[in-house]
Scaffold this active site. Structure first.
Site, short mmCIF file in Angstrom:
data_model
loop_
_atom_site.label_atom_id
_atom_site.label_comp_id
_atom_site.label_asym_id
_atom_site.label_seq_id
_atom_site.Cartn_x
_atom_site.Cartn_y
_atom_site.Cartn_z
CG HIS A 85 1.86 0.94 8.65
ND1 HIS A 85 0.50 1.11 8.67
CD2 HIS A 85 2.12 0.09 7.62
CE1 HIS A 85 -0.04 0.40 7.68
NE2 HIS A 85 0.93 -0.22 7.03
CB SER A 105 -0.92 0.03 1.22
OG SER A 105 -1.73 -1.11 1.26
CB CYS A 140 5.11 5.67 -22.77
SG CYS A 140 4.63 4.43 -21.56
CB CYS A 175 -0.97 9.15 -18.66
SG CYS A 175 -1.77 8.24 -19.98
CB VAL A 212 22.43 -16.75 -3.39
CG1 VAL A 212 23.32 -17.74 -2.63
CG2 VAL A 212 23.02 -15.35 -3.33
CB ILE A 244 10.65 -8.23 6.87
CG1 ILE A 244 11.87 -8.88 7.53
CG2 ILE A 244 10.53 -6.74 7.22
CD1 ILE A 244 11.97 -8.75 9.02
CD GLU A 245 3.10 -10.11 8.09
OE1 GLU A 245 2.16 -9.88 7.32
OE2 GLU A 245 2.99 -10.84 9.08
CB SER A 246 2.35 -4.80 6.77
OG SER A 246 1.92 -3.63 7.40
#
Lengths: 414, 489
Positions: free
Chosen positions: B56, B52, B455, B415, B177, B349-351
């Protein structure tokens, strides 16, 4: 930024409508005409339309898009019209100040009158919300046409085309010529949205299937398109479960509609029609913003370039007359679309106007049709015209010779 | 420490998402030889692009958890960092709205958790205040968080790595890797671009952090991919949203609930959903969820039912809780492996990882700093040259730019009003990310209402002018080629 360059008529867009508008303005006596085109060359989308079928109405013969453009351009360069290519208008105000950017410089331009001739853009995958992955290999038909015809690039090996708009049909044939296997054209409506002649000459002649009442319900493939899932739709255009089939392909072309490109019109506060996506205009093709005129695909989508040019000539002439000081009383008579009519244009008339011709489009295919232009209050018939068949893909015209002082309705009856 | 040409580096970071990039930039303050290895053809190709873009404040995780602590610490750093790096961002504030009176208690719970965790400025506001803060929002009560904001997550990621690069770090793209070998006190990381030896490894491979850890013999983690789908409107959709509007977090939703977020350019984002998926790269959109997003967002903001969308996308969260299990909360893992000292795992490691990234980076530097003497570079430059978008310039600035370099006068994107000069600059990025998506994320070409219709042919030409043959042009590297050679003509 104090210096503002002044012109009588500024035409935005150098395609079939804009070229004609510049000529129309010049022929109506406009002194200073500036034609602005964002591409490096004049001609607009005509340049990538290497197929023929252009010019039947304007030149009474059928020629290719580039040839059609060439003829208009030859006329333009003979006139004292100031042409600037590679120049994109970024802003337009209601009092007709334009912000123009080009390699030659960024500047402000002031016009006595403006003709909008920016053309249209294509509807995208996002707008029609096709689910699935987001791989390479999804092109709008017009972008594909540019890459294939102007850049000579091979965009895939096996293609599915969603939507039966004219560019999609033309591209089906073009890709077939280049050895790309076109697996089919899928159209959600019960009828083709492109011209009948294109269905015949681009699909039927090459054995390319046209599946009506069908759509793409999923795109698959992580890096490049690997397949699409197509399904039948019901009367509400919703996919019918159980009718899905998977078509392996590496390319999906979208020919799912064109949208008049009215970003600048919006900035100038021009009133737009939710039906056409273009400006609401009066019989002089003037928009709700005084001195700003509109023509071609930015006004409403045309199926034939010639009609866009005819509209351009008219808009250019009116813009020249406006620049010279002529003022037409505001449009007070309203024209509405009646039964079976999607829209009729112009939407407004000056009360007392006579000899006005309307463009209209039907909402669905009709047979043995009577088209009527009637007074809303008096039910008086101002014009009637008979057609054996009318298709939504074909823009039609009807003229009213009489003087009009009341609101009108255009309707079609089978 | 040895010179730069040596094959051995001090720290190798695996994964060029926002966390890996933040670590790289933080470590680039010190006299360390640094290398970042990214599997894909550009940075931010994973979790960091499909979210998003919200900064936070830190009240959604239990106070005291690593998620809450790094979030609050990250909040204290990210605005300054975004400013130093010239990354577009805005402190907007945020509303969590309760549509019914009985949900007020949930807002109070969130506020209490936030207060306990040191989140600044939270207050419960009433209907009048909601209307004043965001006329489009509905609700009886709301939790107002004044320090929440929005940022472009991929531009932030790229800027962090570019700043690290300016300070001497190396970044290699398309360098997954494939094997890890530990000998002679060094980790040897095998990639298609060569094998690299490092004294320290920071595993920030996001969804694939468990797989990368396993290569080093660490089999401690299970990452569960949870897809979140989004819809995005045209920036000219007729509605102007001031700040993110969230629902009271649904108890059965593993995410924060479907919310409505503005972008810096004025688009409105709806989402995300939260569904467990089998495949960590399955970021497809589904019609079922698109329908649900519209319905849910429409509940919070009825005006949204009138707008149309220009694009759908999805991101995948690396969750540590098994979707079939009973646990609802899995905390971030930021730790040096006991089995493999010198190997630091950043897993799950998410939100709010985007906001927490700078704080996680400081933690990582701290871990390394406890074992060795980190010497600050005297010439560390915390800033990155600020780039001005043509679209954001006024008339005088535009005039000046174009007269100085005609490439500013050539419009590539109709645009978003992007010029050739900006596209060329994007293609000359230090990491040689030269895909269509790399241009898109650096310039916004293709993010507008025509979705690249205008484009794409122009960028294809410029790519060739910049030395990428047509056959090598891809959407995002790998097999995502656009063309199959030239036509016979």
């Amino acid at each position: 930024m104090e210096t503002i360059e002044a012109h009588d008529v500024v035409v935005i867009g150098g395609g079939p409508a804009g070229l004609a508008a510049a000529l129309g303005a010049r022929r109506a006596g406009a002194g200073g005409v500036l034609l602005l085109e964002r591409e490096r060359t004049l001609g607009g989308i005509l340049n990538q339309c290497v197929h023929d079928g252009f010019g039947l109405f304007l030149y009474k013969e059928t020629i290719s898009g580039p040839e059609y453009a060439e003829r208009l351009i030859e006329d333009v360069v003979r006139e004292p019209i100031k042409v600037e290519t590679g120049a994109m208008v970024l802003d337009l105000t209601a009092d007709r100040v334009l912000r123009v950017n080009s390699r030659a410089g960024y500047r402000l331009v002031k016009a006595k009158s403006v003709v909008l001739a920016m053309g249209c853009r294509e509807r995208t995958r996002g707008m029609i919300e096709i689910p699935g992955t987001r791989p390479a290999g999804i092109f709008t038909a017009g972008s594909a046409q540019n890459l294939v015809n102007l850049q000579n690039l091979r965009i895939g090996n096996q293609a599915v085309i969603l939507g039966s708009g004219d560019i999609g049909l033309i591209m089906a044939r073009r890709l077939t010529f280049e050895g790309v296997a076109v697996k089919g054209v899928f159209e959600i409506l019960p009828w083709a949205s492109g011209l009948e002649r294109n269905v015949r000459q681009c699909l039927m002649d090459f054995g390319i299937p046209l599946e009506l009442r069908s759509t793409v319900v999923e795109i698959r493939g992580r890096d490049r398109v690997e397949s699409v899932v197509v399904a039948k739709v019901d009367d509400r255009l919703a996919p019918v479960a159980g009718t899905e089939s998977v078509i392996p392909c590496d390319t999906l072309l979208l020919s799912v509609g064109l949208i008049p490109e009215n970003e600048l019109s919006k900035r100038a506060g021009v009133e737009l029609s939710p039906i056409t996506g273009g400006a609401v205009v009066d019989q002089t093709l003037m928009t709700s913003a005084p001195g700003i005129f509109s023509c071609g695909n930015v006004l409403h989508i045309h199926d034939v370039a010639d009609w866009a040019s005819f509209e351009g000539f008219a808009a250019g002439e009116r813009a020249a007359r406006y620049a010279a000081g002529e003022r037409v009383a505001g449009g007070t008579v309203r024209i509405s679309a009646g039964p079976n009519v999607k829209y009729a244009l112009p939407q407004f008339l000056t009360s007392g106007a006579a000899g006005v011709e309307w463009s209209f489009r039907v909402a669905r295919p009709l047979r043995n049709v009577q088209v009527l232009v009637k007074g809303k209050a008096t039910e008086k018939v101002y014009s009637r015209k008979k057609f054996g068949r009318l298709l939504p893909s074909e823009l039609q015209k009807i003229k009213v010779r009489q003087t009009v002082k009341e609101d009108l309705e255009v309707s079609c009856h089978e | 420490m040895a010179d730069k040409k040596s094959a051995v580096c001090d720290v190798a970071v695996i994964g060029g998402g926002v966390v890996g990039s933040a670590v790289l930039r933080e470590l680039s303050r010190y006299e360390l030889r640094l290398l970042l290895l990214e599997r894909d053809a550009d940075l931010a190709e994973g979790i960091s692009k499909g979210n998003s873009g919200v900064i936070h404040a830190g009240f959604n995780a239990p106070a005291g958890s690593l998620k809450a602590r790094t979030n609050v610490a990250g909040l204290g750093m990210i605005y300054g960092l975004a400013w130093e790096l010239g990354v577009p961002h805005r402190k907007t504030g945020k509303l969590v709205v309760a549509l019914a009176d009985e949900d007020r208690s949930r807002l109070e719970e969130l506020k209490a958790e936030g207060d306990k965790g040191g989140v600044p400025g939270l207050e419960i506001v009433d209907e009048t205040a909601i209307r004043r803060l965001e006329p489009l929002a509905r609700g009886r009560w709301a939790l107002y968080s004044p320090h929440t904001g929005i940022i472009s997550p991929y531009e932030f990621t790229i800027a962090l790595s570019e700043c690290a690069w300016q300070n001497g770090a190396r970044v290699l793209l398309e360098a997954p890797v494939g094997a890890v070998d530990f000998r002679g006190g060094l980790f040897h990381l095998a990639t298609p671009k060569g094998t690299f030896a490092a004294r320290w490894v920071v595993n920030s491979a996001g969804l694939f952090s468990e797989d990368v850890a396993r290569l080093a013999g660490i089999d401690d983690f299970r990452v569960f991919p949870f897809r979140g789908e989004y819809l995005i409107t045209d920036k000219d959709c007729g509605l102007r949203l001031n700040l993110p509007v969230y629902p009271v977090p649904p108890r059965d939703d593993p995410g924060l609930g479907i919310h409505i977020t503005p972008t810096l350019e004025g688009n409105i984002i709806l989402g995300p959903s939260a569904e467990p998926v089998e495949d960590k790269r399955d970021d497809a959109s589904t019609s079922e969820v698109m329908g649900r997003l519209k319905a849910e967002a429409g509940r919070l903001m009825p005006e949204l039912s009138r707008v149309s969308f220009i694009h759908s996308y999805a991101g995948i969260r690396p969750k540590l809780v098994d979707p079939s299990g009973r646990d609802r909360f899995g905390d971030f893992i930021v730790e040096e492996s006991a089995l493999r000292p010198g190997w630091i795992n950043l897993v799950g490691i998410e939100s709010p990882g985007l906001t927490a990234a700078p704080a996680i980076a400081v933690m990582v530097a701290g871990m390394i700093g406890t074992k060795e003497d980190l010497r600050p570079k005297p010439d560390f430059d915390p800033e990155r040259p600020h780039r001005r978008r043509f679209a954001a310039m006024d008339d005088d600035e535009r005039t000046g730019r174009v007269s100085g370099d005609a490439d500013w006068g050539e419009m590539v994107c109709r645009c978003e009003h992007v010029t050739r000069a900006e596209v060329v600059a994007a293609l000359r990025n230090p990491f040689r990310a030269r895909t269509m998506d790399a241009v898109k994320r650096r310039t916004r070409c293709g993010m507008g209402r025509c979705q690249g219709g205008f484009c794409t042919p122009r960028i294809v030409e410029i790519l060739q002018d910049e030395g990428v043959p047509a056959d090598r042009i891809t959407k995002r590297g790998g097999g995502s080629r656009l063309f199959y050679g030239r036509l016979k003509g």
